[in-house]
Design an enzyme around this catalytic site. Structure first.
Site, PDB file in Angstrom:
ATOM      1  N   CYS A   2       0.823  -1.214   0.000  1.00 57.01           N
ATOM      2  CA  CYS A   2       0.000   0.000   0.000  1.00 57.01           C
ATOM      3  C   CYS A   2       0.862   1.271   0.000  1.00 57.01           C
ATOM      4  CB  CYS A   2      -0.875   0.031   1.238  1.00 57.01           C
ATOM      5  SG  CYS A   2      -1.907  -1.404   1.408  1.00 57.01           S
ATOM      6  N   ARG A  27       5.208  -0.263  -6.218  1.00 59.81           N
ATOM      7  CA  ARG A  27       5.200  -1.003  -4.948  1.00 59.81           C
ATOM      8  C   ARG A  27       4.215  -2.159  -4.969  1.00 59.81           C
ATOM      9  NH1 ARG A  27       7.063   2.572  -0.499  1.00 59.81           N
ATOM     10  NH2 ARG A  27       5.806   1.352   0.915  1.00 59.81           N
ATOM     11  N   TRP A  72      -3.034  -2.757  -1.456  1.00 61.24           N
ATOM     12  CA  TRP A  72      -2.642  -4.140  -1.726  1.00 61.24           C
ATOM     13  C   TRP A  72      -3.435  -4.953  -0.717  1.00 61.24           C
ATOM     14  CZ3 TRP A  72       0.109  -8.101   0.883  1.00 61.24           C
ATOM     15  CH2 TRP A  72       0.655  -9.095   0.073  1.00 61.24           C
ATOM     16  N   ASN A  98      -1.958   2.449   5.781  1.00 64.23           N
ATOM     17  CA  ASN A  98      -1.088   1.325   5.419  1.00 64.23           C
ATOM     18  C   ASN A  98      -0.830   0.530   6.685  1.00 64.23           C
ATOM     19  OD1 ASN A  98      -0.834   2.411   2.911  1.00 64.23           O
ATOM     20  ND2 ASN A  98       1.328   2.960   3.093  1.00 64.23           N
ATOM     21  N   GLY A  99      -0.795  -0.792   6.560  1.00 66.19           N
ATOM     22  CA  GLY A  99      -0.487  -1.623   7.717  1.00 66.19           C
ATOM     23  C   GLY A  99      -1.649  -2.537   8.057  1.00 66.19           C
ATOM     24  N   GLU A 479      18.450 -17.836  -6.005  1.00 67.43           N
ATOM     25  CA  GLU A 479      18.030 -16.508  -6.442  1.00 67.43           C
ATOM     26  C   GLU A 479      17.471 -16.560  -7.871  1.00 67.43           C
ATOM     27  OE1 GLU A 479      17.205 -13.785  -5.437  1.00 67.43           O
ATOM     28  OE2 GLU A 479      17.397 -12.438  -7.149  1.00 67.43           O
ATOM     29  N   LYS A 483      13.734 -15.423  -9.111  1.00 67.74           N
ATOM     30  CA  LYS A 483      13.532 -14.416 -10.159  1.00 67.74           C
ATOM     31  C   LYS A 483      12.593 -14.957 -11.228  1.00 67.74           C
ATOM     32  CE  LYS A 483      14.646 -11.830  -8.893  1.00 67.74           C
ATOM     33  NZ  LYS A 483      15.071 -11.081  -7.787  1.00 67.74           N
ATOM     34  N   GLU A 486       8.864 -15.519  -9.825  1.00 59.53           N
ATOM     35  CA  GLU A 486       8.054 -14.374  -9.398  1.00 59.53           C
ATOM     36  C   GLU A 486       7.518 -13.549 -10.552  1.00 59.53           C
ATOM     37  OE1 GLU A 486      11.768 -11.547  -7.973  1.00 59.53           O
ATOM     38  OE2 GLU A 486       9.810 -11.107  -7.174  1.00 59.53           O
ATOM     39  N   HIS A 502      18.254 -37.263  -4.208  1.00 63.48           N
ATOM     40  CA  HIS A 502      17.649 -37.684  -2.943  1.00 63.48           C
ATOM     41  C   HIS A 502      16.150 -37.435  -2.916  1.00 63.48           C
ATOM     42  CE1 HIS A 502      21.544 -38.659  -1.259  1.00 63.48           C
ATOM     43  NE2 HIS A 502      22.004 -37.508  -1.736  1.00 63.48           N
ATOM     44  N   LYS A 597       6.589  -4.374  -4.054  1.00 62.48           N
ATOM     45  CA  LYS A 597       8.026  -4.091  -4.023  1.00 62.48           C
ATOM     46  C   LYS A 597       8.541  -4.030  -2.593  1.00 62.48           C
ATOM     47  CE  LYS A 597      12.025  -2.995  -5.640  1.00 62.48           C
ATOM     48  NZ  LYS A 597      12.806  -4.162  -6.118  1.00 62.48           N
TER      49      LYS A 597
HETATM   50  O1  M6R Z   1      13.441  -4.587   0.469  1.00 63.82           O
HETATM   51  P1  M6R Z   1      13.942  -5.948   0.880  1.00 63.82           P
HETATM   52  O2  M6R Z   1      15.244  -6.294   0.258  1.00 63.82           O
HETATM   53  O3  M6R Z   1      13.979  -6.141   2.365  1.00 63.82           O
HETATM   54  O4  M6R Z   1      12.858  -6.956   0.318  1.00 63.82           O
HETATM   55  C1  M6R Z   1      12.916  -8.326   0.606  1.00 63.82           C
HETATM   56  C2  M6R Z   1      12.122  -9.125  -0.384  1.00 63.82           C
HETATM   57  O5  M6R Z   1      10.764  -8.798  -0.311  1.00 63.82           O
HETATM   58  C3  M6R Z   1      12.623  -8.875  -1.823  1.00 63.82           C
HETATM   59  O6  M6R Z   1      13.981  -9.142  -1.918  1.00 63.82           O
HETATM   60  C4  M6R Z   1      11.866  -9.765  -2.826  1.00 63.82           C
HETATM   61  O7  M6R Z   1      12.154 -11.103  -2.587  1.00 63.82           O
HETATM   62  C5  M6R Z   1      12.270  -9.344  -4.230  1.00 63.82           C
HETATM   63  N1  M6R Z   1      11.357  -8.363  -4.734  1.00 63.82           N
HETATM   64  C6  M6R Z   1      12.329 -10.465  -5.185  1.00 63.82           C
HETATM   65  O8  M6R Z   1      12.809 -10.047  -6.422  1.00 63.82           O
END
Ligand code: M6R
Length: 602
Positions: A2, A27, A72, A98-99, A479, A483, A486, A502, A597
């Protein structure tokens, strides 16, 4: 997640709010709304979907004071009724939030019998509560707001308007980010400086459990008991050009391309004129004083922690443990005698990490935040900060922040190691090695067409895929798979290559894509054995190898870099693979479904 914007005292309020919300689109959100007060008239406009849809409904909406929000969904579906702003029972008070309010159902039951609610959100209950105290119980607006704040439990950033008084926005925050933007003859409120950077670069922080009375010509900060607090403003080092896409079709591609520049900026930031590595001596001492480093992070930042573990351990002679923030917030394991907590966070606002930091502070554990955002909550509340100097990262999929995080930690490891007289640290010419990394990334970026062509065949229609690797390559595989999944929605796992047999190898069938990472001269042959095993079971294999271990048959070959830094260069082709796979599947690269984000709820 949000986003909040607000403006008081500017006749262009609608434009400022809409442009601010557009800047917060990155975001992640699913609906949006604004409330604008102009003289005796007020306008509440909401829309499900993009800001463009909201904007299309704002013709004739004029006024000098207003608040806006991107939502959101947490409580209730993304509908117009659940979208913010929300109104009190009579409609007089209007609130964005927000929250998450933890006790909203108790509040509803205890205070709001007979009230009518349009949606299912916790926010609507908060504004009804404020309205009840002001209109039914006769408290002043300020007293009503304060009384509500004493009752509400949870995380929040609130911006409140009394539609009978267009001269004020009341704001308060606890755990969720919120800033005051200082304009010329008017003032603003925003959850992220980026939202208002078109209007001002002057901001004022709000701390947890503070209430702020924002007028066109004044900003008054106080605690919930009415005690005034002084607060200086600061200049946000953001540039409008940093937050544009330029000629790029997507932010993600721009940010992938920026990585060589970011590596060079880090060299500048962490070396002196003689080219010697320079890190704040207080940070070096904090590491020297620790008997164990605990890295706390989420998502991509967590993976950057893994990718830096070996380097940190070998150069600082200190064991490193990793923790998932959302797990540690509620269950701290047995710690060593002299722990140091390092928080890695691009945004510096991740609620899960902040939860751990609050606990660490209560326990007196020293902390360092490695972040891209100066002045962010995790930066403010930790004892020390190291910055990533990566420039704003807008795409939800984190790319340049990950590589910058590993590089920043390399400067830390090198500085501590040198101070300790560690032989490996002394021999590690980080500036030179990082320059090679920058060049290696540049040469990978020049192979976009090749990578694109490989991806089309392999990933355009598949439902699942695997990344495999050993050692550092395993961490990159984690990682790389995050990527890919997501943004392309391909179900993808990153696996330690030797672990496949395994259990997971049972999932390999004819045509299953397996992407193998090979950079370690000792481990590459073992991974090649695992490649044979999956190929024999029908997998379609793509190999990404560093030159030192490459064979003619490898698909993507990268310049060899120092093993400590290989996770930086090895990840780049995987970022491009995720990008092209997503394009080929016709999806929005920058705004994947369900994701935000900056994840500011636990
Ligand atoms: O802002 P941050 O690095 O703390 O965010 C952590 C995760 O939400 C963030 O790295 C998320 O996994 C990425 N957007 C993935 O690409």
């Amino acid at each position: 997640m949000c986003g909040i914007v607000g403006v008081v005292g500017n006749t262009n309020a609608t434009d400022i709010l809409i442009q601010g919300l557009e800047k917060l689109e990155y975001r992640g959100y699913d609906s949006a709304g604004i409330f604008v007060l102009g003289g005796a008239e007020s306008h509440l406009v909401k829309a499900v979907g993009r800001i463009a849809e909201l904007s299309a409904k704002t013709a004739g909406v004029e006024g000098a004071t207003g608040i806006g929000h991107t939502r959101w969904a947490t409580h209730g579906k993304p509908t117009e009724d659940n979208a913010h702003p929300h109104r009190s029972e009579t409609g007089r008070f209007v609130l964005v939030h927000n929250g998450v309010i933890e006790n909203y159902l108790e509040i509803k039951e205890e205070y709001l019998a007979g009230h009518h609610f349009k949606g299912q959100t916790d926010t609507e209950i908060a504004v009804h509560l404020i309205g009840k105290f002001a209109e039914e119980d006769g408290l002043s607006v300020l007293e009503a707001f304060k009384k509500a704040l004493h009752i509400i439990r949870g995380s929040y950033a609130f911006a409140l308007i009394d539609s009978e008084n267009p001269d004020v926005i009341y704001v308060a925050k606890n755990k969720s980010p919120l800033l005051i933007g200082l304009g010329d003859g008017y003032n603003m409120v925003c959850s992220d400086a980026m939202a208002m950077i078109r209007e001002t670069n002057q901001y004022m922080e709000i701390h947890d459990q503070e209430l702020v009375i924002v007028k066109a010509d004044s900003v008054q900060v106080q605690d919930y008991d009415g005690n005034r607090r002084e607060r200086a403003s600061y200049t946000a080092e953001l540039d409008l050009s940093d937050i544009g896409k330029g000629t790029y079709p997507y932010y993600m591609l721009k940010e992938i391309d920026e990585q060589p520049t970011v590596m060079r900026k880090l060299i500048q930031a962490y070396t002196d004129e003689a080219g010697q590595v320079v890190v704040d001596p207080a940070i070096i001492k904090a590491v020297q004083d620790a008997d164990r480093i605990y890295i706390l992070a989420a998502g991509t930042s967590y993976h950057a922690g893994f990718a830096s573990k070996k380097m940190l351990e070998e150069l600082t002679d200190t064991p490193v443990e990793l923790g998932i923030s959302s797990e540690w917030g509620y269950g701290m394991p047995l710690l060593s005698q002299k722990p140091l907590f390092i928080f890695i966070s691009q945004s510096g606002e991740t609620a899960d990490s902040r939860q751990v930091l609050v606990k660490a502070n209560e326990m007196g554990i020293p902390s360092l935040t490695v972040t891209n955002v100066p002045g962010s909550t995790l930066s403010r509340e930790a004892n020390h900060t190291m910055l990533l100097h990566a420039g704003p990262e807008i795409a939800v999929a984190s790319t340049k922040a990950y590589t910058a995080q590993i590089a920043a930690l390399a400067f830390l490891a090198k500085a501590v190691g040198e101070a300790n007289g560690n032989a490996k640290a002394q021999a590690f010419d980080l500036v030179h090695e990082l320059s090679i990394v920058a060049q290696s990334i540049e040469s990978t970026l020049s192979e976009k067409e090749l990578i694109d062509s490989k991806v089309r065949d392999l990933l355009e229609t598949t439902r699942n895929a695997f990344y495999i690797g050993r050692g550092q390559d395993y961490y990159v595989a984690m990682e790389a798979s995050l990527k890919l999944k997501e943004i392309s929605y391909i179900q993808c796992e990153g696996f330690a290559a030797g672990e496949l047999k395994h259990g997971t190898i049972a999932l390999i069938e004819d045509g299953t894509p397996v992407l193998a990472l090979l950079s370690d001269s000792v481990l590459a042959n073992h991974t090649r054995g695992n490649i044979q095993e999956v190929a024999a079971r029908g997998a379609k294999v793509l190999t990404i190898a560093e030159e030192n271990v490459a064979k003619d048959t490898d698909d993507i070959v990268l310049t060899t870099v120092h093993p400590y830094l290989s996770p930086i260069s090895m990840v780049v082709p995987t970022q491009l693979i995720a990008y092209f796979a997503t394009l080929h599947r016709g999806l929005d690269v920058d705004k994947p479904r369900n994701l935000a984000k900056s994840v500011t709820v636990e």
